[in-house]
Design a protein around this motif. Structure first.
Motif, PDB file in Angstrom:
ATOM      1  N   TRP A 194      92.041 -10.590 -12.993  1.00 58.19           N
ATOM      2  CA  TRP A 194      90.903 -10.752 -13.898  1.00 58.19           C
ATOM      3  C   TRP A 194      89.728 -11.344 -13.108  1.00 58.19           C
ATOM      4  O   TRP A 194      89.624 -12.557 -12.933  1.00 58.19           O
ATOM      5  CB  TRP A 194      91.246 -11.663 -15.059  1.00 58.19           C
ATOM      6  N   ALA A 195      88.851 -10.506 -12.653  1.00 53.91           N
ATOM      7  CA  ALA A 195      87.721 -10.936 -11.827  1.00 53.91           C
ATOM      8  C   ALA A 195      86.879 -11.979 -12.554  1.00 53.91           C
ATOM      9  O   ALA A 195      86.485 -11.793 -13.698  1.00 53.91           O
ATOM     10  CB  ALA A 195      86.865  -9.735 -11.463  1.00 53.91           C
ATOM     11  N   GLY A 196      86.651 -13.088 -11.890  1.00 54.12           N
ATOM     12  CA  GLY A 196      85.794 -14.133 -12.434  1.00 54.12           C
ATOM     13  C   GLY A 196      86.478 -15.106 -13.378  1.00 54.12           C
ATOM     14  O   GLY A 196      85.856 -16.059 -13.828  1.00 54.12           O
TER      15      GLY A 196
ATOM     16  N   ARG B 272      85.477 -25.438 -21.753  1.00 59.24           N
ATOM     17  CA  ARG B 272      86.780 -25.508 -21.098  1.00 59.24           C
ATOM     18  C   ARG B 272      87.873 -25.468 -22.160  1.00 59.24           C
ATOM     19  O   ARG B 272      87.784 -26.167 -23.172  1.00 59.24           O
ATOM     20  CB  ARG B 272      86.853 -26.809 -20.320  1.00 59.24           C
ATOM     21  N   VAL B 273      88.905 -24.673 -21.917  1.00 55.40           N
ATOM     22  CA  VAL B 273      90.051 -24.570 -22.817  1.00 55.40           C
ATOM     23  C   VAL B 273      91.288 -25.018 -22.046  1.00 55.40           C
ATOM     24  O   VAL B 273      91.509 -24.580 -20.911  1.00 55.40           O
ATOM     25  CB  VAL B 273      90.254 -23.130 -23.329  1.00 55.40           C
TER      26      VAL B 273
ATOM     27  N   GLU C 297      96.565 -13.363 -25.514  1.00 57.18           N
ATOM     28  CA  GLU C 297      95.329 -13.233 -26.291  1.00 57.18           C
ATOM     29  C   GLU C 297      94.418 -14.442 -26.108  1.00 57.18           C
ATOM     30  O   GLU C 297      93.196 -14.311 -26.066  1.00 57.18           O
ATOM     31  CB  GLU C 297      95.641 -13.060 -27.784  1.00 57.18           C
ATOM     32  N   LEU C 298      95.010 -15.626 -26.003  1.00 53.07           N
ATOM     33  CA  LEU C 298      94.224 -16.846 -25.816  1.00 53.07           C
ATOM     34  C   LEU C 298      93.502 -16.815 -24.470  1.00 53.07           C
ATOM     35  O   LEU C 298      92.307 -17.108 -24.388  1.00 53.07           O
ATOM     36  CB  LEU C 298      95.124 -18.076 -25.915  1.00 53.07           C
ATOM     37  N   MET C 299      94.218 -16.440 -23.429  1.00 52.88           N
ATOM     38  CA  MET C 299      93.585 -16.366 -22.115  1.00 52.88           C
ATOM     39  C   MET C 299      92.520 -15.272 -22.087  1.00 52.88           C
ATOM     40  O   MET C 299      91.457 -15.466 -21.493  1.00 52.88           O
ATOM     41  CB  MET C 299      94.638 -16.126 -21.027  1.00 52.88           C
ATOM     42  N   PHE C 300      92.796 -14.147 -22.728  1.00 56.42           N
ATOM     43  CA  PHE C 300      91.827 -13.056 -22.736  1.00 56.42           C
ATOM     44  C   PHE C 300      90.554 -13.444 -23.474  1.00 56.42           C
ATOM     45  O   PHE C 300      89.444 -13.099 -23.051  1.00 56.42           O
ATOM     46  CB  PHE C 300      92.433 -11.781 -23.330  1.00 56.42           C
TER      47      PHE C 300
ATOM     48  N   ARG D 194      84.814 -14.944 -22.954  1.00 50.91           N
ATOM     49  CA  ARG D 194      83.770 -15.940 -23.233  1.00 50.91           C
ATOM     50  C   ARG D 194      83.322 -16.674 -21.966  1.00 50.91           C
ATOM     51  O   ARG D 194      82.477 -17.564 -22.027  1.00 50.91           O
ATOM     52  CB  ARG D 194      84.286 -16.963 -24.242  1.00 50.91           C
ATOM     53  N   ARG D 195      83.919 -16.354 -20.844  1.00 47.69           N
ATOM     54  CA  ARG D 195      83.604 -17.010 -19.574  1.00 47.69           C
ATOM     55  C   ARG D 195      83.879 -18.518 -19.610  1.00 47.69           C
ATOM     56  O   ARG D 195      83.146 -19.319 -19.027  1.00 47.69           O
ATOM     57  CB  ARG D 195      82.167 -16.744 -19.157  1.00 47.69           C
ATOM     58  N   GLN D 196      84.955 -18.884 -20.285  1.00 46.18           N
ATOM     59  CA  GLN D 196      85.365 -20.286 -20.354  1.00 46.18           C
ATOM     60  C   GLN D 196      86.351 -20.571 -19.221  1.00 46.18           C
ATOM     61  O   GLN D 196      87.151 -19.720 -18.855  1.00 46.18           O
ATOM     62  CB  GLN D 196      86.061 -20.561 -21.692  1.00 46.18           C
ATOM     63  N   SER D 197      86.292 -21.771 -18.682  1.00 46.10           N
ATOM     64  CA  SER D 197      87.331 -22.144 -17.730  1.00 46.10           C
ATOM     65  C   SER D 197      88.595 -22.434 -18.534  1.00 46.10           C
ATOM     66  O   SER D 197      88.542 -22.882 -19.679  1.00 46.10           O
ATOM     67  CB  SER D 197      86.911 -23.347 -16.889  1.00 46.10           C
TER      68      SER D 197
END
Length: 114
Positions: A79-81, A6-7, A43-46, A51-54
């Motif tokens: 952004w799917a998923g 999680r971020v 860039e942080l969100m991408f 990485r499939r992080q919440s």
């Protein structure tokens, strides 16, 4: 950051320390990033998306924080998923929440000593 489950994005370094103090024990692996304001870097969100992080936008409890959350939501809506959520402190910011909790705990401890 790369290995966190999680971020969380916050507005300042003191909020990063406070948020981590409040929530680190509640999830397996937490990374808290200070954005130096109420805008999450794309860039942080991408990176979190890849990485499939919440991802949590945890900005201050004010109009600027709300605008920052809305902008992050708009940027990632397709952004799917991607698991984007928002958390808001009860008081002005996460440091204020931590101070209130520590103060409440201190008063309880003092009362128990009497």
């Amino acid at each position: 950051l790369a290995h966190a489950d999680r971020v969380a994005a916050v507005e300042s370094p003191i909020d990063a320390l406070s948020y981590y103090s409040l929530f680190a024990g509640r999830c397996d692996s937490l990374a808290v990033v200070s954005c130096a304001g109420s805008t999450v870097p794309h860039e942080l969100m991408f990176q979190a998306y890849e990485r499939r992080q919440s991802f949590v936008v945890a900005f201050d409890n004010d109009a600027a924080g709300e605008r920052g959350w809305s902008k992050a939501w708009d940027e990632t809506a397709d952004w799917a998923g991607f698991r984007l959520s928002s958390e808001c402190p009860k008081h002005k910011d996460w440091n204020d929440d931590l101070v209130h909790i520590v103060g409440k705990h201190s008063r309880i401890t003092s009362a128990l000593r009497l």
